[in-house]
Design an enzyme around this catalytic site. Structure first.
Site: not given
Ligand SMILES: Nc1ncnc2c1ncn2[C@@H]1O[C@H](COP(=O)(O)OP(=O)(O)OP(=O)(O)O)[C@@H](O)[C@H]1O
Length: 951
Positions: A507-514, A843, A886
Site C-alpha cells: 500500500g501507499p506510504p503511511g497507511t499503517g502497514k508497519t 479513464s 474518485k
Molecule cells: N488505520 C489507521 N488507524 C490509526 N492510525 C493509523 C492508521 N493507518 C496509519 N496510521 C498511523 O499512521 C502512521 C504511519 O503508519 P506506518 O508507519 O505504519 O505506515 P507504513 O504503511 O508502514 O508506511 P511506509 O510504507 O512509509 O513504511 C502511524 O503513526 C500509524 O499509527
C-alpha cells in the site's frame, strides 16, 4: 640480614588477594572483583573521602596475599624449622580454597605490597578486574578491622642494597644474564613464520630487554621482584620472594627459580630430541626447536593454577599483569557456559566444540583468536531453540481483534485476514503440541527398549569405557539413536505444521502497514523486530560475510534473531520492493528467496555462521509500496494483502480517534485543551495534504496542536487562562499552516456544450477529485490540439473518442449525410485544467466522447453529472481503477450522478456508506448506453448491436 627496620607505620585498607595471586613491587596485577564486596566497600570509602579532600591524590591500598599452608606468616618453610609443633599456630590457614572475602586475620600473609589503584578493566560483568600497581613492600603489623573490609596497620620497610658487597654484585650480574637468556628463549618463537604460538611481540620483548639492561646494582631487589613476576613460579615461591626483605636473599631465590626454569626447558627439549626426528634443514630446525620450547612453557604454566600464555608483568603493561592468564581462562570458561546455555542445535554444537578446542590451543595475541572468539560469541547469542510463549489461549482472537481495532481505524478486510491468520496459527499450535506429545511417547518407548538391551548385552563393555581415564564427557553419552520411520514421519508432519504463510502488506506510504505488523506481534505476545530492506544492495547484508573477511559479521536476519533473543519473533521486512536488484555484489532478492520460502527456511544458512538455522518459527510480515519492483519469484512466495489508501472520511475518523489524541499527549496538552471541529479537520485533509496515508496529516495536526500549546502556555504564564479558547477555527488554519496547498475542484454552476465533468485519482496521493474536460472548436482544417499536460495514454484516448464520434457522426445526428466529414472545416482544442498537474490514463475516454458529442450537437451536459471509463473503438466502456477515491472526491465536489463502466459495478459494493447514499451511481456497458443516460430523450434505446455492425 633478617628483618629491615620499619620506616613508619600507617593505617591502610587491605585487599586480600585470592590464591595464587601475589603482588610484588614494580609489577601490575589485575584482581578479579566479581563477588568482592570488600573491594567495593573499600573503593566506595576511598572515593567518598578523596572526592572531597584531594581529588587528584593516588588511591593506595595494601594488597596482601593469603598464606600458604607450608609457609609461616613471615615466609619461612615450616619443615625447615621443624615446625610441626611450633609453626602450626604460626602458619597461615590460607590455601586455594579460602575465599578472600571470608578470610580472617589468620589467613593473611605477614607481608604485602602497597599498591596504587589504576583503574577497573574488563568488558563484561564477570570479567571486571581492579588493576593495581605495586609500589613498595610492607609488613602487616596488626589488623584493625576485618569487616566490611580489612584495615590494618602497615609498616613500611627500608629497602637498601649493599652495593659494596661483591657477592651481591655478582648475583646481580647473574640474574641479569639469566633473565636475558630466558627472554631470548621466549623471543625465538616470535621470529618464526607460521608459528601459532607467538607469545611475545618483538616490541614488548625489546622493551623488556631494555628494562633489564638499564637496571643498576642499587635496583637489584627491584629487578629480582620483576623477574619473579615474569617467570613461572608457584604461589609459595612468590610468597617467599615477597617475604625476602634482604636483597641478597631475594636475588638468591629468584636466581634459583630462573635457573631451574631454564634447565627444565633445556632438559625437556633434550628429552624430546631422543624420541623425535630432528629436522635437518636449519630453518625447520629453529622452528621445531622453538615450537617444542614454547609447548613446554605452556605445559608448565598449565600445571600451575594460573595458566599463562605470555610472559606477563611489565610496568605500564596492565595486560601483561599476572592476572592475565586467569582472565583468559575465565573468558573461555564463561564462553563455554554461555554456549551450553544456548542449547545449540546438534550441528551447531559440533562446530562450537571444535572451535572451542581450537580457541583453547590458540594464543590470544593472534588475530585469529579474536575472530574465533567472536564467532563463538555469535553462536552463543543466536536463539537456537529458545522461544517466547505464544499467548494462544481462548482469549487470543478476541484480544487480537481488540488490539487491531484499538490501533487502527477501518481496514476491515485486512483485519479480517489477519484474524484468520491468527486463528490458523492457534489451531496449528494445538496440532503441534499433539505431535510433540506423540514424538515424546515414541522416543521414550524406544529408549526404554534400548536401555534394556544395553543392560543385558553391553554392561561389561560399557564399564570398561567408562573407567577409561581422561575420557571425554560426550564419549560417556550413549550413542545417538537413529529415529524410527514413524518418528521421521511425525517430524516431517511437524515441519509442515510449523510453516506459516508470509504476509505481504502492499500500500501507499503511511497507511499503517508497519503499525499493523506491530499490533499482530503485540496481540500474539511475540517479540517484534523490523528489518529495513530499502536500499540493501549487497547479498552479504542479508546472508552475512564469510568468516574469512576482515570484520565479517552475520547478516540482517541472524543479527535480528540475536537481538530479539528468541526463535519465534515477528520479523517485519520493511520495503521489500526497494530491495536492490542483482549486481556484482550478488543478488539480495535471491537471498530473500530462501528466507521467505516456508519450504526451505527451516535450514537457512548465513555465510558467517555457516550452520543451518531454523527460521520456520519466525513470523515474517513484509511490506511494500508497490508490487511492480518485487521480483516475481519473491512475490510468489508471499500472500499479498492490499491496503488501498484512505478516503477523506476515513482520514477524518483516523484523525479524531488516533492522530489527534496522540499529538495532544505528545505535546503535553490535555484533550480538553484542543478542539478541532469536523470542518477544520476536513480542510486540513483536503487543502493541506494530498496523500493516501496519514503521515502528513499527522504532521499538520501536530503543527496545529503545537501552536495551541504555545497559546495555552502563554495564557498560563500571563494568568489569562480564562481567555484561552481550545477551539481551532477555519481562519486559524491560514495563520498556523499557511495558505492552502491544494484547492478542491467544485462542480460548475452552468452547463456549456463541450464541457464535461470527469473523475481523477491522483496516483501520487491516492486522493480522488473531479476534472473538467473542455473542448472548443474553431474554423480550421481538422487539427486537434491537446493541452493540460496530458500523458500519451490520455492523448490516445482523445483520438479514440474523436475517431468514434467521426465514424458515428451520421448516426449521432451530427451530420446530414453519411459521408460528410464532421471535422472538415474545423479544428478542435481539448484542454484539461490544472495544467501544472500531469495527467494520464485512459479513464477519461467516456468523458471525452460525451464532450465531443456535446460540442458538435450543441447540447450541454449537466455539471453535476460526472463520468469515468475507458472507451474502445468498438464503443465499449471498459472498467478503470481508483473508483473508491474518485467517487469520494466526486461527493466532496458536489457531484450528484456518476456514470461508471459496467465492469466496475463490483467496486460500488466497497464504497463507504456516505458515498453510496450521496451519489446516484449508474453503470454503462457501451457508449450508446452512456449517451442515452446523458441525453435520454435523444439517444435512449440505442445499443451496442448497431455499433458493432458498423465496424
Ligand atoms: N488505520 C489507521 N488507524 C490509526 N492510525 C493509523 C492508521 N493507518 C496509519 N496510521 C498511523 O499512521 C502512521 C504511519 O503508519 P506506518 O508507519 O505504519 O505506515 P507504513 O504503511 O508502514 O508506511 P511506509 O510504507 O512509509 O513504511 C502511524 O503513526 C500509524 O499509527
Amino acid at each position: 640480614m633478617g628483618k629491615s627496620p620499619s620506616k613508619s607505620t600507617k593505617v591502610l585498607p587491605v585487599i586480600p588477594l585470592p590464591t595464587p595471586l601475589a603482588l610484588l613491587p614494580g609489577t601490575t596485577l589485575r584482581i578479579p572483583i566479581t563477588n568482592r564486596a570488600d573491594i567495593a566497600a573499600i573503593l566506595a570509602k576511598i572515593y567518598s573521602v578523596s572526592a572531597t579532600a584531594r581529588p587528584d591524590a593516588a588511591i593506595t591500598v595494601a594488597c596482601v596475599p593469603l598464606c600458604h599452608p607450608q609457609l609461616s606468616k613471615d615466609g619461612r618453610l615450616l619443615i625447615e624449622e621443624g615446625a610441626n609443633k611450633k609453626g602450626k599456630k604460626d602458619a597461615g590457614a590460607g590455601n586455594a580454597e579460602v575465599d578472600p572475602v571470608n578470610a580472617t586475620e589468620a589467613d593473611l600473609f605477614g607481608y604485602g605490597c602497597v599498591a596504587k589503584v589504576s583503574g577497573v578493566q574488563g568488558r563484561r560483568q564477570g570479567e571486571l578486574g581492579l588493576v593495581v600497581e605495586g609500589l613498595e613492600r610492607v609488613r602487616v603489623e596488626s589488623v584493625i578491622q576485618e569487616r566490611p573490609y580489612f584495615e590494618a596497620v602497615i609498616g613500611g620497610l627500608v629497602e637498601d642494597v649493599d652495593t659494596a658487597d661483591r657477592e651481591v654484585a655478582e648475583q646481580f650480574q647473574l640474574l641479569k644474564q639469566l633473565s636475558r637468556e630466558l627472554l631470548a628463549l621466549v623471543r625465538l618463537s616470535t621470529i618464526l613464520p607460521g608459528s601459532n604460538t607467538v607469545t611475545l611481540s618483538p616490541i614488548v620483548a625489546r622493551r623488556l630487554e631494555l628494562y633489564i639492561a638499564r637496571k643498576e646494582l642499587d635496583e637489584a631487589g627491584a629487578l629480582a621482584d620483576f623477574m619473579a613476576n615474569v617467570i613461572d613460579c608457584t604461589h609459595e615461591e612468590k610468597l617467599r620472594v615477597l617475604a625476602s626483605l634482604d636483597a641478597k636473599e631475594r636475588l638468591d631465590r629468584v636466581i634459583e627459580i630462573l635457573q631451574r626454569q631454564i634447565t627444565n626447558l633445556q632438559g625437556a627439549n633434550r628429552a624430546t630430541v631422543t624420541t623425535e626426528a630432528v629436522p635437518q634443514n636449519p630453518k625447520e630446525l629453529v622452528e621445531w626447536y622453538s615450537r617444542r620450547m614454547i609447548d613446554n612453557l605452556k605445559k608448565k604454566s598449565s600445571d600451575t593454577s594460573t595458566p599463562r600464555n605470555m610472559p606477563p608483568g611489565f610496568p605500564g603493561f596492565p595486560g601483561g599483569a599476572n592476572g592475565v592468564g586467569g582472565e583468559e581462562a575465565n573468558e573461555l570458561e564463561e564462553l563455554k557456559k554461555r554456549l551450553e546455555a544456548a542449547q545449540l542445535s546438534p550441528e551447531a554444537d559440533k562446530v562450537a566444540q571444535r572451535e572451542l578446542q581450537r580457541l583453547q590451543r590458540m594464543n590470544p595475541a593472534q588475530a585469529e583468536y579474536q575472530v574465533c572468539r567472536n564467532y563463538l560469541e555469535n553462536l552463543a547469542e543466536i536463539p537456537w531453540s529458545k522461544v517466547s510463549e505464544d499467548r494462544l489461549d481462548k482469549e487470543t482472537l478476541l484480544r487480537a481483534k481488540r488490539q487491531l481495532d484499538d490501533d487502527h481505524y477501518g481496514l476491515e478486510k485486512i483485519k479480517k485476514r489477519l484474524l484468520e491468520y491468527l486463528a490458523v496459527l492457534k489451531l496449528k499450535e494445538v496440532g503441534k503440541k499433539e505431535i510433540d506429545e506423540e514424538i515424546r511417547r515414541l522416543t521414550k518407548g524406544s529408549e526404554e527398549k534400548m536401555e534394556e538391551g544395553e543392560k543385558e548385552g553391553q554392561k561389561e563393555e560399557e564399564k570398561e569405557t567408562l573407567v577409561k581415564k581422561g575420557e571425554k564427557l560426550e564419549q560417556k553419552k550413549p550413542p545417538p539413536r537413529e529415529p524410527s520411520e514413524q518418528e521421521l514421519r511425525l517430524l516431517e508432519k511437524k515441519r509442515m505444521v510449523d510453516k506459516s504463510p508470509i504476509l505481504l502488506l502492499v500500500g501507499p506510504p503511511g497507511t499503517g502497514k508497519t503499525s499493523l505488523a506491530k499490533s499482530i506481534a503485540t496481540a500474539l505476545g511475540r517479540k517484534f523486530h523490523r528489518i529495513s530492506l530499502g536500499g540493501v544492495r549487497d547479498e552479504a547484508e542479508i546472508r552475512g560475510h564469510r568468516r574469512t573477511y576482515v570484520a565479517a559479521m552475520p547478516g540482517l536476519i541472524v543479527s535480528g534473531l540475536k537481538k530479539v533473543g528468541v526463535a519465534n519473533p515477528v520479523f517485519l521486512l520493511d520495503e521489500v520492493d526497494k530491495l536492490g536488484m542483482s549486481n556484482f555484489h550478488g543478488d539480495p532478492s535471491a537471498a530473500m528467496l530462501e528466507v521467505l520460502d516456508p519450504e526451505q527456511n527451516h535450514s537457512f544458512t548465513d555465510h558467517y555462521v555457516n550452520i543451518p538455522i531454523d527460521l520456520s518459527k519466525v513470523l515474517f510480515i513484509a511490506t511494500a509500496n508497490s508490487l511492480d519492483t518485487i521480483p516475481p519469484p519473491l512475490l510468489d512466495r508471499m500472500e499479498t494483502i492490499q491496503l488501498s489508501g484512505y478516503t477523506t472520511l476515513e482520514k477524518r475518523h483516523i484523525a479524531t480517534r488516533h492522530l489527534l489524541p496522540k499529538q495532544i499527549t505528545s505535546n503535553g496538552l490535555h484533550p480538553e485543551n484542543v478542539e478541532l471541529p469536523e470542518e477544520v479537520l476536513d480542510k486540513i485533509i483536503t487543502a493541506y495534504t494530498r496523500e493516501s496515508g496519514v503521515r502528513n496529516l499527522e504532521r499538520e495536526i501536530g503543527s496545529v496542536v503545537r501552536s495551541k500549546a504555545v497559546e495555552y502556555a502563554t495564557a498560563k504564564d500571563t494568568d489569562s487562562l480564562p481567555t484561552y479558547s481550545p477551539l481551532v477555527t477555519l481562519s486559524d488554519l491560514d495563520t498556523i499552516l499557511g495558505i492552502e496547498r491544494f484547492t478542491e475542484e467544485l462542480t460548475e454552476q452552468h452547463a456549456r456544450p463541450g464541457v464535461v465533468t470527469g473523475l481523477v485519482a491522483y496516483s501520487t496521493g491516492g486522493q480522488g477529485s473531479i476534472l473538467f474536460i473542455e473542448i472548443a472548436d474553431m474554423p480550421g482544417s481538422g487539427r486537434v490540439q491537446l493541452t493540460g499536460k496530458l500523458g500519451d495514454v490520455l492523448k490516445e484516448s482523445v483520438e479514440v473518442a474523436l475517431s468514434w464520434v467521426k465514424s458515428h457522426a451520421f448516426a449521432l445526428g451530427l451530420t446530414t449525410t453519411e459521408d460528410e466529414d464532421i471535422m472538415k472545416n474545423r479544428s478542435i482544442h481539448v484542454h484539461c485544467p490544472s495544467g501544472a498537474i500531469p495527467k494520464d490514463g485512459p479513464s477519461a475516454g467516456l468523458a471525452h466522447t460525451v464532450a465531443l458529442v456535446s460540442l458538435f450537437s450543441g447540447q450541454p451536459v449537466p455539471p453535476t453529472l460526472a463520468m469515468t471509463g475507458e472507451v474502445s473503438l468498438r464503443g465499449r466502456v471498459l472498467p478503470v481503477g481508483g473508483i473508491k477515491e474518485k467517487l469520494i472526491g466526486a461527493l466532496r465536489a458536489g457531484v450528484e450522478r456518476v456514470l461508471l463502466p459496467e465492469g466496475n459495478r463490483k467496486d460500488v459494493q466497497e464504497l463507504p456508506e456516505e458515498v453510496r447514499r450521496g451519489i446516484k451511481i449508474e453503470c454503462v456497458g457501451g457508449i450508446w448506453e452512456g449517451l442515452g443516460m446523458v441525453w435520454p430523450e435523444r439517444f435512449a434505446g440505442r445499443g451496442l448491436g448497431r455499433v458493432d455492425a458498423r465496424l
